[in-house]
Design an enzyme around this catalytic site. Structure first.
Site, mmCIF file in Angstrom:
data_model
loop_
_atom_site.group_PDB
_atom_site.id
_atom_site.type_symbol
_atom_site.label_atom_id
_atom_site.label_comp_id
_atom_site.label_asym_id
_atom_site.label_seq_id
_atom_site.Cartn_x
_atom_site.Cartn_y
_atom_site.Cartn_z
ATOM 1 N N ASP A 1 0.820 -1.209 0.000
ATOM 2 C CA ASP A 1 0.000 0.000 0.000
ATOM 3 C C ASP A 1 0.855 1.261 0.000
ATOM 4 O O ASP A 1 0.326 2.373 0.043
ATOM 5 C CB ASP A 1 -0.926 0.009 1.217
ATOM 6 C CG ASP A 1 -2.367 -0.298 0.840
ATOM 7 O OD1 ASP A 1 -2.629 -0.605 -0.333
ATOM 8 O OD2 ASP A 1 -3.236 -0.245 1.738
ATOM 9 N N ASP B 1 6.176 -7.797 9.791
ATOM 10 C CA ASP B 1 7.275 -8.117 10.701
ATOM 11 C C ASP B 1 7.224 -9.541 11.231
ATOM 12 O O ASP B 1 8.080 -9.932 12.026
ATOM 13 C CB ASP B 1 7.252 -7.149 11.891
ATOM 14 C CG ASP B 1 5.945 -7.228 12.675
ATOM 15 O OD1 ASP B 1 4.884 -7.249 12.032
ATOM 16 O OD2 ASP B 1 5.989 -7.273 13.911
ATOM 17 N N ASP C 1 -9.636 -7.335 12.122
ATOM 18 C CA ASP C 1 -9.481 -8.743 12.446
ATOM 19 C C ASP C 1 -10.578 -9.241 13.393
ATOM 20 O O ASP C 1 -11.290 -10.212 13.088
ATOM 21 C CB ASP C 1 -8.089 -8.999 13.035
ATOM 22 C CG ASP C 1 -7.640 -7.914 14.009
ATOM 23 O OD1 ASP C 1 -8.495 -7.140 14.471
ATOM 24 O OD2 ASP C 1 -6.436 -7.853 14.317
#
Length: 719
Positions: free
Chosen positions: A113, A162, A255
């Site tokens: 993005d 990460d 989420d």
């Protein structure tokens, strides 16, 4: 699915806590001081909140799921999504390396993005698909939904930029989808940078502030089919996501919101509690609090939008679990009341409780003791009351501010910063704690004066003063810890791994161990290198399982202390310490070392660091049963050379001492044990040779292979 039930004595403990808490709060109704309602009513409300939170904690942790791996069927189509916005190339490189090397056929996608050319090139270099879009609508959720239009996988594995997955991630999660009703499988979010703000490191334990949620609470939620989808380290069924119109975009916590929608449609969730990916925890208090604020505001949004307690589709267990997670973020208001009540008593002279001090202390201490024991025992050793209180103080104001999520419809999505903080930002985020500590400290002289004049009873004043001292001590510990992390300017994490490394200079090799190892450098501790000075270049060889990483390195510093010079003058070799900066070639030699370092728990296993601490009642039961547990490794490490009769060459190894047992040898290859071997061990610069026999004791898994462990039994010794 199997479940884990607590021991019978813990069940009795829980029953005593529930009964005592109810009785205490019922008694407290008659002790509310209506002459000072501004002080007494908030305190009572805070105590009721604590008891309600305790009941929900019992609900979520009393019974835990136990999942066993189900072999995955062949031929499934799997896509792996790694969304990114502003993370560095180095960080993405490690995640993509791990993702592409996962077992089970799959396609890895880099969803950028940030629309950056260097990310496109990184994807091409590593054999990944690259995808971007011309806007950032709906942030991460929009990025994922955009990618769904271009892939064909039946299942989508998602990793944050990460989080580096273990090679067996897909193998251990895909099999759960044999049940057609399973919508997603979530695994723990674990972290490799154990020097983060989230972690506390002791002699034998590494405590992670999030471990209680990922290692205990999520398992309890899973037992009630209420496990959360956490946005990373998970795999989700594409058809299930399509049934709800894609990943939820209405809130900043896509989420959890996605999980609620899936559960409302009757889908099942699975939580597999083994850590299968390792990421980067917030490094400082500002990134920690920003992340928690986003979670809190998202929880408020989901709670309001989905009407968790009253809408159709959710079971009672699911409603209570989602309600518990939303209620958790009101903790800040409770803590504010607890923090301000003591100084308010000293400054105003009013008391919040109208009761005999002895009666109050007896009932309160009994209830508080039972509450502590329940939280420690049901926390299965992942909880720490002292450390939890420090983090509760650090975030109390941030949690208070998340309440606006109940009323704000549009909250911008904020990516958790992966860069280092600075001291100025630290003080800004610590200002609520410092103001609180200042008010508390100022109230002490007034309280002592009121005790002296008799306007506050001495007994009540002493209790209040103890309460104030605890608050000030906690604030001091939080401030010191936050400042230490803001002052840490290290640009990359160094793994505290002891691995055999050989340095070669002028045709001679020197043996030592690594310390503070990273893809770009290490600390060498071992045989001194007389001709090496700062800025000099040496050839290095790091001996990993099934792999030797070779290249050149520059010495950033060389130990030349007075103690080292005195030993050299006396003819004693001593140990040398050399800082190394690796000079990787243009082909990117770091790939092998990065693969080894990221995506395993080796630093905890090799350092024998536990994540848990045995709760008090469990420890008492172990002592009564005379179960002392396994011996622990000390931090006494030494390099060695193993000469095997049936293999060519010499194998560098690592040797550790075990308390009360034989030394332990770590080998990067499996050894031939038909005959004895000669072990040359170097300790503090002194070399000794031993004829030894090795007995296999186990293995430590790494992304490049296994470390093989052997007990060392000496036969004879020569110098």
């Amino acid at each position: 699915m199997k479940t884990e039930q607590p021991k019978r004595y813990i069940a009795w403990l829980v029953a005593a806590y529930v009964s005592c808490g109810f009785a205490y709060l019922a008694w407290r109704v008659g002790t509310v001081n209506m002459d000072a309602p501004w002080l007494s009513l908030p305190l009572y409300a805070a105590e009721v909140y604590g008891y309600l939170s305790g009941l929900l904690f019992v609900l979520m942790t009393f019974r835990l799921s136990v999942r066993e791996v189900v072999p995955p069927p062949a031929g499934l189509k799997v896509d792996v999504f790694v969304p990114t916005y502003n993370e560095s190339v180095d960080l993405l490189r490690r995640t993509l390396l791990a993702a592409t090397r996962m077992e089970y056929p799959h396609v890895t996608w880099l969803l950028d993005d940030g629309r950056r050319p260097d990310m496109r090139k990184l994807a091409e270099d590593l054999g990944c698909r690259y995808l971007t879009r011309d806007n950032n609508s709906h942030a991460k959720a929009g990025n994922l939904n955009h990618a769904l239009q271009f892939c064909e996988g039946e299942f989508i594995a998602i990793f944050d930029a990460d989080h580096a997955p273990r090679k067996d991630f897909l193998v251990k999660t895909l099999g759960f989808f044999r049940d057609a009703d399973v919508a997603f499988v979530q695994t723990p979010q674990d972290f490799f940078n154990i020097d983060s703000f989230n972690h506390r490191i002791g002699k034998k334990r590494v405590w992670d502030e999030q471990a209680l949620f990922f290692k205990v609470i999520q398992r309890g939620k899973d037992a009630l089919n209420a496990a959360f989808f956490c946005g990373s380290c998970a795999i989700i069924r594409r058809s299930a996501v399509e049934r709800i119109g894609g990943f939820a975009t209405e809130t900043v916590t896509e989420d959890v919101h996605t999980a609620v929608k899936l559960h409302k449609l009757g889908f099942k969730s699975v939580y597999y509690a083994e850590s299968l990916a390792f990421g980067l925890a917030p490094h400082s208090i500002d990134t920690y609090l920003k992340q928690r604020m986003r979670w809190g505001m998202g929880a408020m949004q989901v709670f309001r939008r989905e009407r968790i307690l009253f809408s159709r589709g959710l079971t009672l267990g699911q409603r209570l679990n989602y309600f518990a997670s939303a209620l958790y973020f009101f903790e800040g208001w409770q803590k504010l009341v607890f923090f301000l009540t003591p100084p308010a008593v000293f400054l105003s002279g009013d008391l919040p409780i109208a009761a005999s001090l002895n009666t109050f202390l007896l009932l309160f201490c009994l209830y508080y003791l039972l509450s502590m024991l329940v939280h420690l025992e049901l926390g299965r050793g992942y909880n720490s009351l002292l450390l939890s209180e420090q983090y509760a103080m650090a975030r109390f104001f941030a949690f208070m501010s998340t309440s606006v999520g109940l009323f704000r419809r549009n909250i911008p999505f904020a990516v958790t910063d992966k860069q280092l903080s600075d001291t100025g930002r630290m003080w800004l985020w610590m200002s609520p704690v410092l103001v609180l500590a200042g008010i508390t400290a100022i109230s002490v002289p007034m309280g002592l004066y009121r005790m002296h004049t008799g306007s506050i009873p001495v007994g009540a004043g002493v209790v209040t003063l103890i309460w104030i001292c605890v608050t000030l001590l906690t604030a001091t510990m939080v401030t010191v810890y936050a400042h230490r992390h803001a002052s840490n300017r290290r640009t990359e994490y160094r793994f505290p791994l002891r691995l055999p490394i050989t340095l070669t200079l002028d045709g001679k090799s020197y043996l030592g161990l690594t310390s503070d190892l990273s893809p770009n450098g290490a600390l060498y501790i071992g045989e001194p290198i007389p001709t090496l000075s700062r800025g000099g270049t040496v050839n290095i060889a790091i001996h990993l399982p099934n792999l030797i990483v070779c290249d050149a390195a520059s010495a950033t510093f060389v130990n030349r202390s007075a103690a080292w010079a005195e030993k050299a003058a006396a003819g004693v070799a001593g140990e040398a310490t050399v800082g190394l900066r690796f000079n990787w070639d243009a082909q990117g030699n770091t790939g092998a070392l990065e693969t080894f370092l990221y995506g395993s728990r080796l630093q905890l296993e090799m350092g024998n660091l536990s994540e848990t601490e045995t709760p008090p009642l469990t420890r008492l039961a172990e002592l009564l049963s005379r179960d002392g547990g396994a011996p622990l490794l000390t931090q006494n490490w030494a390099p060695g050379l193993l000469m095997q009769p049936l293999r060519a060459g010499v194998l560098p190894v690592v040797i550790a001492t075990i308390e009360g047992a034989a030394p332990l040898l770590f080998s990067s290859i499996e050894l031939d044990l038909d005959t004895g071997a000669t072990l040359r061990r170097t300790t503090k610069g002194m070399a000794t040779e031993h004829t030894v026999r090795l007995t296999p004791t186990g293995r430590l898994a790494t992304p490049t292979g296994d470390f093989h462990l052997y007990n060392i039994t000496p036969h004879a010794t020569t110098v």
